[in-house]
Design an enzyme around this catalytic site. Structure first.
Site, mmCIF file in Angstrom:
data_model
loop_
_atom_site.group_PDB
_atom_site.id
_atom_site.type_symbol
_atom_site.label_atom_id
_atom_site.label_comp_id
_atom_site.label_asym_id
_atom_site.label_seq_id
_atom_site.Cartn_x
_atom_site.Cartn_y
_atom_site.Cartn_z
ATOM 1 N N LYS A 162 0.835 -1.218 0.000
ATOM 2 C CA LYS A 162 0.000 0.000 0.000
ATOM 3 C C LYS A 162 0.859 1.253 0.000
ATOM 4 O O LYS A 162 0.671 2.142 -0.831
ATOM 5 C CB LYS A 162 -0.905 -0.010 1.237
ATOM 6 C CG LYS A 162 -1.525 1.332 1.556
ATOM 7 C CD LYS A 162 -2.227 1.311 2.895
ATOM 8 C CE LYS A 162 -2.531 2.679 3.426
ATOM 9 N NZ LYS A 162 -1.370 3.433 3.883
ATOM 10 N N ASN A 163 1.824 1.323 0.913
ATOM 11 C CA ASN A 163 2.575 2.577 1.030
ATOM 12 C C ASN A 163 3.528 2.812 -0.137
ATOM 13 O O ASN A 163 4.065 3.899 -0.293
ATOM 14 C CB ASN A 163 3.333 2.628 2.360
ATOM 15 C CG ASN A 163 2.385 2.931 3.512
ATOM 16 O OD1 ASN A 163 1.212 3.251 3.292
ATOM 17 N ND2 ASN A 163 2.874 2.827 4.737
ATOM 18 N N CYS B 70 -5.410 8.470 8.575
ATOM 19 C CA CYS B 70 -5.864 8.052 9.908
ATOM 20 C C CYS B 70 -5.485 9.092 10.961
ATOM 21 O O CYS B 70 -4.410 9.685 10.887
ATOM 22 C CB CYS B 70 -5.226 6.719 10.275
ATOM 23 S SG CYS B 70 -5.777 5.353 9.246
ATOM 24 N N ARG C 228 0.400 14.776 12.603
ATOM 25 C CA ARG C 228 0.831 14.539 11.228
ATOM 26 C C ARG C 228 1.010 15.816 10.386
ATOM 27 O O ARG C 228 0.396 15.966 9.324
ATOM 28 C CB ARG C 228 -0.105 13.550 10.522
ATOM 29 C CG ARG C 228 -0.372 12.311 11.336
ATOM 30 C CD ARG C 228 -1.138 11.269 10.584
ATOM 31 N NE ARG C 228 -0.273 10.419 9.775
ATOM 32 C CZ ARG C 228 -0.706 9.420 9.022
ATOM 33 N NH1 ARG C 228 -1.987 9.153 8.937
ATOM 34 N NH2 ARG C 228 0.135 8.693 8.322
ATOM 35 N N ASP D 26 3.471 0.882 12.132
ATOM 36 C CA ASP D 26 2.268 0.329 11.504
ATOM 37 C C ASP D 26 1.978 -1.105 11.950
ATOM 38 O O ASP D 26 0.912 -1.639 11.632
ATOM 39 C CB ASP D 26 2.394 0.373 9.970
ATOM 40 C CG ASP D 26 2.194 1.781 9.434
ATOM 41 O OD1 ASP D 26 1.819 2.667 10.212
ATOM 42 O OD2 ASP D 26 2.409 1.984 8.221
ATOM 43 N N ARG E 52 -9.125 0.095 3.321
ATOM 44 C CA ARG E 52 -8.194 1.046 2.701
ATOM 45 C C ARG E 52 -6.825 0.418 2.478
ATOM 46 O O ARG E 52 -6.059 0.881 1.639
ATOM 47 C CB ARG E 52 -8.000 2.254 3.628
ATOM 48 C CG ARG E 52 -9.082 3.290 3.557
ATOM 49 C CD ARG E 52 -8.663 4.526 4.313
ATOM 50 N NE ARG E 52 -7.252 4.762 4.097
ATOM 51 C CZ ARG E 52 -6.414 5.250 4.992
ATOM 52 N NH1 ARG E 52 -6.854 5.597 6.169
ATOM 53 N NH2 ARG E 52 -5.146 5.409 4.717
HETATM 54 C C1 UD1 Z 1 4.066 7.015 6.293
HETATM 55 C C2 UD1 Z 1 3.114 5.886 6.055
HETATM 56 C C3 UD1 Z 1 2.483 5.423 7.366
HETATM 57 C C4 UD1 Z 1 3.544 5.135 8.408
HETATM 58 C C5 UD1 Z 1 4.545 6.273 8.518
HETATM 59 C C6 UD1 Z 1 5.696 5.958 9.434
HETATM 60 C C7 UD1 Z 1 2.334 6.336 3.822
HETATM 61 C C8 UD1 Z 1 1.238 6.813 2.952
HETATM 62 N N1 UD1 Z 1 2.104 6.331 5.125
HETATM 63 O O1 UD1 Z 1 3.274 8.092 6.790
HETATM 64 O O2 UD1 Z 1 1.724 4.262 7.104
HETATM 65 O O3 UD1 Z 1 2.914 4.973 9.651
HETATM 66 O O4 UD1 Z 1 5.069 6.606 7.229
HETATM 67 O O5 UD1 Z 1 6.320 4.791 9.040
HETATM 68 O O6 UD1 Z 1 3.385 5.928 3.370
HETATM 69 N N2 UD1 Z 1 6.381 14.564 10.663
HETATM 70 C C9 UD1 Z 1 6.556 15.909 10.929
HETATM 71 N N3 UD1 Z 1 6.600 16.773 9.866
HETATM 72 C C10 UD1 Z 1 6.494 16.356 8.577
HETATM 73 C C11 UD1 Z 1 6.320 14.983 8.322
HETATM 74 C C12 UD1 Z 1 6.275 14.110 9.383
HETATM 75 O O7 UD1 Z 1 6.650 16.305 12.075
HETATM 76 O O8 UD1 Z 1 6.539 17.193 7.678
HETATM 77 C C13 UD1 Z 1 6.291 13.600 11.777
HETATM 78 C C14 UD1 Z 1 4.912 12.948 11.844
HETATM 79 O O9 UD1 Z 1 4.002 13.756 12.580
HETATM 80 C C15 UD1 Z 1 5.208 11.657 12.537
HETATM 81 C C16 UD1 Z 1 6.606 11.306 12.001
HETATM 82 O O10 UD1 Z 1 7.167 12.533 11.525
HETATM 83 O O11 UD1 Z 1 5.282 11.842 13.928
HETATM 84 C C17 UD1 Z 1 6.600 10.261 10.901
HETATM 85 O O12 UD1 Z 1 5.872 10.733 9.814
HETATM 86 P P1 UD1 Z 1 6.152 10.262 8.316
HETATM 87 O O13 UD1 Z 1 7.320 9.348 8.263
HETATM 88 O O14 UD1 Z 1 6.148 11.480 7.476
HETATM 89 O O15 UD1 Z 1 4.864 9.436 8.021
HETATM 90 P P2 UD1 Z 1 3.847 9.569 6.843
HETATM 91 O O16 UD1 Z 1 4.560 9.853 5.570
HETATM 92 O O17 UD1 Z 1 2.714 10.439 7.236
#
Ligand code: UD1
Length: 417
Positions: A22-23, A116, A121, A304, A398
């Site tokens: 998925k990701n 979610c 986030r 996850d 999803r």
């Molecule tokens: C992706 C995955 C999700 C997984 C996560 C961590 C997808 C679509 N989703 O989510 O399933 O749980 O990686 O492995 O691939 N953060 C910030 N600022 C930013 C971006 C992130 O502070 O600009 C923080 C987030 O709040 C969170 C952490 O960094 O605490 C990890 O986020 P990130 O690795 O970006 O996860 P996602 O891309 O949202």
């Protein structure tokens, strides 16, 4: 509203094939629009996140054909218009259109993504990366306009190795002038999969899958064929089910190397597995020891899998603990597990929880709080005594391809009612 109904206690025997990740696919589809010709992506799972991305592509006037796990995308007639709030909010991965449209047209207009509710986030690291490439960001509430006269390569250090920010910056940088270096990049296998896709189109990306990624901008991206890697989170979910209620259950078409942390933790608890090149066999269940889990970025224990793993911990003899370091709000599903008989204590800071086992679980009416939380309740329902009804199942659909069929084929009594 449809629910998932499970009659618990039936052993799982046979083989479960793992679908495309998925990701990975949710990044590959937006990435495809950077291509100047038609691309083909195979091993595409049937999940509603893919349907939602297809709707965005159709909205942008891209041509997309989906047949038998194959998707063909032609973006030559794409119209770069605003992605509406409804479309943007459907899923988290809509944010990849920020990097992809910015990279292709030097402009994107869309809204804050959905996904979610497992924490705040924010997307500040994505935006910081775009700015360092030369883009100007106008943010009004949920609405973003990101535009650049010209994108130019730069050195970008991420304060946190965010998966989304790493991929989004790669997408914006792939056609930028000159060289971009992303330091403290996330190293998840899905990132390498996206980089390989772009390189197959003629991009010049090195180091994806490590903490330093170098991207040298190119002018043209040509047609290619690409395969989605197996879903390590789906595989991990079924492995945990196997450890709990499997009898000669084989998980196949997976990459065991992508699940080293989970395999190490299950082994520490006493789960016996035969690990092959692309499959894992779990012979039976056992008396398991308690273990401590701490979520980390890859290759650490995946956040996850934390919620699904919490169900496993209810069946370990003694006190286990979970420390969630990635998200602030990922213990909601533990409250639902309590309704089924789990002995759970969540610390007030919401980052640590303890689970005392072994407690028998009993069927109950429970509510999916999010995608992986929903999956954890499904696992709990499979081992519980009696009937479990899970509400809000759209979360589960999803992210898990053909989950009802895959589980029915190995002996589960599970249906959508
Ligand atoms: C992706 C995955 C999700 C997984 C996560 C961590 C997808 C679509 N989703 O989510 O399933 O749980 O990686 O492995 O691939 N953060 C910030 N600022 C930013 C971006 C992130 O502070 O600009 C923080 C987030 O709040 C969170 C952490 O960094 O605490 C990890 O986020 P990130 O690795 O970006 O996860 P996602 O891309 O949202």
């Amino acid at each position: 509203m449809p629910k998932i109904r499970i009659e618990g206690g039936h052993k799982l025997t046979g083989t479960i094939p793992i679908s495309g990740a998925k990701n990975s696919v949710v990044a590959l589809i937006p990435t495809a629009i950077l291509c100047d010709e038609t691309v083909t992506i195979s091993n595409v799972p049937e999940i509603t996140d893919v349907d939602d991305l297809e709707n965005i592509l159709v909205h942008l006037n891209a041509e997309i054909t989906r047949t038998n796990g194959k998707v063909e995308i032609n973006s030559s007639n794409i119209i770069n218009k605003e992605i509406t709030e409804t479309l943007s909010k459907k899923l988290r991965a809509s944010y990849y259109f920020m990097g992809a449209l910015l990279g292709k047209f030097n402009r994107v207009e869309m809204y804050f993504p959905g996904g979610c509710t497992i924490g705040a986030r924010p997307i500040n690291l994505h935006l910081k990366g775009f700015e360092l490439l030369g883009a100007k960001i106008t943010e009004e509430g949920n609405h973003f306009v990101i535009e650049a006269e010209k994108l130019k390569g730069n050195n970008i250090y991420l304060d946190f190795p965010s998966v989304g920010a790493t991929i989004n910056i790669m997408l914006a940088a792939v056609k930028a002038k000159g060289k971009t270096v992303i330091d403290n990049a996330a190293a998840e296998p899905e990132i390498a999969n996206v980089a390989t896709f772009l390189n197959n189109m003629g991009a010049k990306i090195k180091g994806a899958g490590t903490s330093t990624i170098t991207i040298t901008g190119v002018k043209y991206l040509h047609s290619c064929f690409h395969e989605v890697i197996p879903d390590r989170i789906e595989a991990g979910t079924y492995l945990i089910m196997g450890a709990l209620i499997g009898e000669n259950l084989r998980i196949e078409n997976m990459i065991p190397n992508h699940l080293e942390a989970l395999i190490a933790k299950l082994t520490e608890a006493g789960v016996e597995m035969e690990i092959g090149l692309d499959n894992i066999l779990i012979k039976g269940t056992n008396n398991y020891k308690p273990i401590d889990i701490k979520t980390l970025v890859y290759p650490g224990f995946a956040t996850d899998l934390q919620q699904v793993m919490s169900v496993f911990l209810t069946q370990c003899q003694g006190r286990s603990s979970i420390e969630e370091t990635i998200y602030e709000n990922r213990f909601q599903s533990l409250l639902e597990l309590e309704k089924m008989g789990a002995n759970v204590k969540i610390r007030p800071d919401n980052h640590k929880a303890t689970i005392r086992g072994k407690t028998p679980l009993h069927g109950a009416d429970v509510n999916s709080t999010d995608l992986r939380g929903g999956a954890s309740l499904l696992v709990a329902g499979l081992i519980a005594d009696g009937i479990t009804n899970i509400d809000n199942i759209s979360y589960i659909l999803r992210g898990y391809d053909h989950i009802i069929e895959k589980l029915t084929n190995v002996g589960a009594k599970i249906e959508i009612i």
